[in-house]
Write an enzyme that holds these catalytic residues in place. Sequence first.
Site, PDB file in Angstrom:
ATOM      1  N   HIS A  85       0.715  -1.260   0.067  1.00  0.00           N
ATOM      2  CA  HIS A  85      -0.138   0.139  -0.204  1.00  0.00           C
ATOM      3  C   HIS A  85       0.942   1.091   0.094  1.00  0.00           C
ATOM      4  O   HIS A  85       2.064   1.003   0.091  1.00  0.00           O
ATOM      5  CB  HIS A  85      -1.052  -0.027   1.080  1.00  0.00           C
ATOM      6  CG  HIS A  85      -2.302  -0.761   1.005  1.00  0.00           C
ATOM      7  ND1 HIS A  85      -3.118  -0.345   0.068  1.00  0.00           N
ATOM      8  CD2 HIS A  85      -2.719  -1.957   1.465  1.00  0.00           C
ATOM      9  CE1 HIS A  85      -3.984  -1.398   0.046  1.00  0.00           C
ATOM     10  NE2 HIS A  85      -3.801  -2.179   1.066  1.00  0.00           N
TER      11      HIS A  85
ATOM     12  N   ASP B 167      -0.048   6.925  -3.730  1.00  0.00           N
ATOM     13  CA  ASP B 167      -0.993   6.812  -4.527  1.00  0.00           C
ATOM     14  C   ASP B 167      -1.440   7.846  -5.608  1.00  0.00           C
ATOM     15  O   ASP B 167      -1.239   7.450  -7.030  1.00  0.00           O
ATOM     16  CB  ASP B 167      -2.376   6.342  -3.739  1.00  0.00           C
ATOM     17  CG  ASP B 167      -2.336   5.002  -3.093  1.00  0.00           C
ATOM     18  OD1 ASP B 167      -1.472   4.480  -3.576  1.00  0.00           O
ATOM     19  OD2 ASP B 167      -3.343   4.682  -2.246  1.00  0.00           O
TER      20      ASP B 167
END
Length: 379
Positions: free
Chosen positions: A136, A166
């Site tokens: 992540h 991200d």
Amino acid sequence: MAEAGTAGTGPLAGVRVVELAGIGPGPFAAMLLADLGADVVRVDRPDGVGLAINPHYDVTNRNKRSVIIDLKATDGPGHVLDLAERADVLIEGYRPGVAERLGVGPGACQGRNPRLVYGRMTGWGQEGPLAPRAGHDIAYIALTGTLGMIGEPDRPPAVPANLVGDYAGGSLYLVVGVLAALHHARASGTGQVVDAAIVDGAAHLASMIHGMLAAGGWQDRRGANLLDGGCPYYGTYETADGQYMAVGALERRFYEEFVERLGIMEHAAAHKDPARWHELRETVAARFKTRTRDEWTAVFEGSDACVAPVLSLREAPHHPHLAARGTFTDHDGITQPAPAPRFSATPAEVRSGPARPGADTADVARDWDVPGLLKGSPQ
């Protein structure tokens, strides 16, 4: 072309994009393309995928259309290939090799459409020892040294939500890569694969700092540098009401206006004297604690001292400057950031709310001339 409710008027109007549904940076990148006018068709799975919220509020799916295709069904990959044949861009965010196993990898898609730009969004990239591993945002920016730069020196690194990895290191680099490859495809007639890895993008974001590090102008630790909170006139300070003000008075003339308005002109000479920075920080902190955030905002109003109140997500849309620019917009009862950047000839807009899984199958089948979507596709 897209239906009236989603037809784009931005600079990417007429560009067709297939998004294989995922979470995080892939959907955000596709939203950026949709905001700019592209006709984005999101291929959702029968069991659904996305944020753990009501799809009505998932604004990363705004300005898109959705079809449901079961890629594990016999005819599923064929439906995606039919869409890819008519598309300019395809975006997927699977682990390396998954798209190939499903029958919708670059070879299969570009076999049907040699001009296709195939965008791949991953954390670790398509190769390397960690490529097949899960991850992540926080792990990706940790490995690149980016996370280690953020926060106070005597506390653990601060987690910047998922914005740095991200979206900045992932989505934005995927969009830049896709648009560059699309330009090349239109000039040459040949598409290509864009391998956008968050570790690459997050590392690239720190290019200037790596240069400063090499030149001896950056210390490889938190809270010791000009831009990481180490400098007393580039950071945040608590106010009397428990709120915060942000200070960025780096240049000499801005700093002088800052200390004047703060009422500490006796510290004007401390600007370029790191030996006095500890004393300056304590003085600045003490002064900010004497008034509320709104009172300090009024003090610095109209100045070039580079001082701003730290607003919450709900407060930000109501700031006079952001309201005047329309930085945020309301659509279907949801306050959200407006499309960015802005274009003088081909303005972008929020044309439709978040796509509901499968709601647009019939329209896409008609507009893209893919009648097979209506045959056996789950609804």
